[in-house]
Scaffold this active site. Structure first.
Site, PDB file in Angstrom:
ATOM      1  N   ARG A  18      -3.910  -5.814  20.727  1.00  0.00           N
ATOM      2  CA  ARG A  18      -4.211  -5.122  21.979  1.00  0.00           C
ATOM      3  C   ARG A  18      -5.048  -6.019  22.877  1.00  0.00           C
ATOM      4  NH1 ARG A  18      -3.582   0.335  21.203  1.00  0.00           N
ATOM      5  NH2 ARG A  18      -3.550   0.485  23.460  1.00  0.00           N
ATOM      6  N   ASN A  55      -7.575   2.070  23.886  1.00  0.00           N
ATOM      7  CA  ASN A  55      -7.847   0.832  24.615  1.00  0.00           C
ATOM      8  C   ASN A  55      -8.547   1.045  25.962  1.00  0.00           C
ATOM      9  OD1 ASN A  55      -7.868  -1.904  24.566  1.00  0.00           O
ATOM     10  ND2 ASN A  55      -5.783  -2.172  25.324  1.00  0.00           N
ATOM     11  N   ARG A  94      -9.473  10.648   6.213  1.00  0.00           N
ATOM     12  CA  ARG A  94      -9.312   9.224   6.564  1.00  0.00           C
ATOM     13  C   ARG A  94      -9.876   8.904   7.942  1.00  0.00           C
ATOM     14  NH1 ARG A  94      -3.606   9.659   5.046  1.00  0.00           N
ATOM     15  NH2 ARG A  94      -3.088   9.377   7.233  1.00  0.00           N
ATOM     16  N   LYS A 138      -6.774  11.234  17.539  1.00  0.00           N
ATOM     17  CA  LYS A 138      -5.454  11.222  18.183  1.00  0.00           C
ATOM     18  C   LYS A 138      -4.427  12.063  17.418  1.00  0.00           C
ATOM     19  CE  LYS A 138      -6.355   6.534  19.862  1.00  0.00           C
ATOM     20  NZ  LYS A 138      -5.898   5.137  19.836  1.00  0.00           N
ATOM     21  N   PRO A 177      -1.857   8.038  25.413  1.00  0.00           N
ATOM     22  CA  PRO A 177      -2.651   9.149  24.857  1.00  0.00           C
ATOM     23  C   PRO A 177      -3.835   8.663  24.015  1.00  0.00           C
ATOM     24  CG  PRO A 177      -0.305   9.342  24.292  1.00  0.00           C
ATOM     25  CD  PRO A 177      -0.528   7.967  24.820  1.00  0.00           C
ATOM     26  N   GLU A 178      -5.037   9.039  24.430  1.00  0.00           N
ATOM     27  CA  GLU A 178      -6.208   8.816  23.596  1.00  0.00           C
ATOM     28  C   GLU A 178      -6.751  10.200  23.219  1.00  0.00           C
ATOM     29  OE1 GLU A 178      -8.844   5.730  25.055  1.00  0.00           O
ATOM     30  OE2 GLU A 178      -7.185   4.626  25.930  1.00  0.00           O
TER      31      GLU A 178
END
Ligand SMILES: [Zn+2]
Length: 269
Positions: A259, A166, A120, A52, A2-3
């Site tokens: 990653r 990613n 944030r 996200k 999930p992005e």
């Protein structure tokens, strides 16, 4: 994985089925039982997303969900059968049942708590509105353009740009012909602007049905073109060892942080 596009898609789907309606909530797994009881029998007043992070609003109370790498929702029409005992949160009405399994985060917050999370986070390519977010975008871009860190690391920093993971990182850098290891402060501002515009377009396209479509149709192989509607294809993501769709060179990969970065040394010098 999930992005931002997945989260926006899930937000839209939940809003369509549950928005403005009274829901029953439960936690078959038990880990969210008290919180589910608090929102059960109440109206879902809104659904919002940032990067996200997904938020279900219940008139002042907010369920905050972050799927992480393994979390997922399953939506089924009507009243679903007995839930799996791994379901953290089940939301249902007479029309639809949504089961959430394996999220990194599922918590009940107030509006103040939600604002703390939003503060944030960086600028979101999907929800970006130039009338309200331009100052935030400029501040975050300044951070990128003055950083010693690589553009590959900076694009994944959710406090700078919220929603790129990613896959989109790899594909956006490839499409810009940009080397992943260039420090932010050596990046040309117009290249960053072009990547931002590309990110906005690609993530919005992905949000339509939750599928990442980063490859232009003319760059697909023949057998891929038949599957384009149903499949996800990439220029470089997880294509290490394979040949580049554009230059024919070999796609490479390397671990950066925790990653993997994928790139074509020929196209992204
Ligand atoms: Zn190439």
């Amino acid at each position: 994985m999930p992005e931002g596009h997945t989260i926006r898609h899930l937000a839209d789907v939940h809003a369509a089925h549950f928005g403005g309606k009274v829901l029953q909530a439960s936690s078959p797994q038990g880990r969210f039982a008290t919180e589910a009881w608090t929102i059960s029998g109440r109206e879902m007043t809104d659904v919002t997303a940032r990067g996200k992070h997904l938020f279900f609003h219940f008139d002042g109370d907010v369920v905050h969900i972050h799927l992480g790498l393994y979390g997922w929702f399953t939506l089924v029409p009507g009243v679903a059968p007995k839930p799996k005992d791994t379901v953290r949160l089940r939301l249902q009405n007479d029309d639809t049942t949504s089961d959430l399994i394996g999220p990194t985060k599922c918590e009940l917050l107030t509006e103040t708590g939600r604002h703390k999370i939003i503060e944030r986070l960086g600028v979101d390519p999907i929800s970006y509105d130039p009338t309200t977010d331009e100052e935030l975008r400029e501040r975050k871009f300044h951070k990128i353009l003055s950083s010693k860190k690589s553009i590959a690391e900076l694009l994944m920093d959710q406090s700078i740009i919220a929603g790129i993971g990613n896959v989109y990182r790899a594909e956006i850098l490839f499409r810009a012909g940009q080397n992943p290891f260039t420090p932010g402060r050596e990046l040309m501002p117009e290249i960053l602007d072009a990547m931002w515009d590309d990110a906005r377009r690609l993530l919005k396209l992905g949000a339509e049905d939750g599928m990442i479509r980063a490859v232009e149709p003319e760059h697909l192989l023949n057998e891929e073109q038949r599957r384009y509607k149903y499949g996800q294809f990439s220029y470089v993501y997880k294509r290490n060892g394979q040949l580049c769709r554009i230059c024919g060179g070999v796609i490479e990969s390397i671990s950066l942080g925790n990653r993997t970065v994928y790139w074509c040394p020929g196209c992204q010098e």
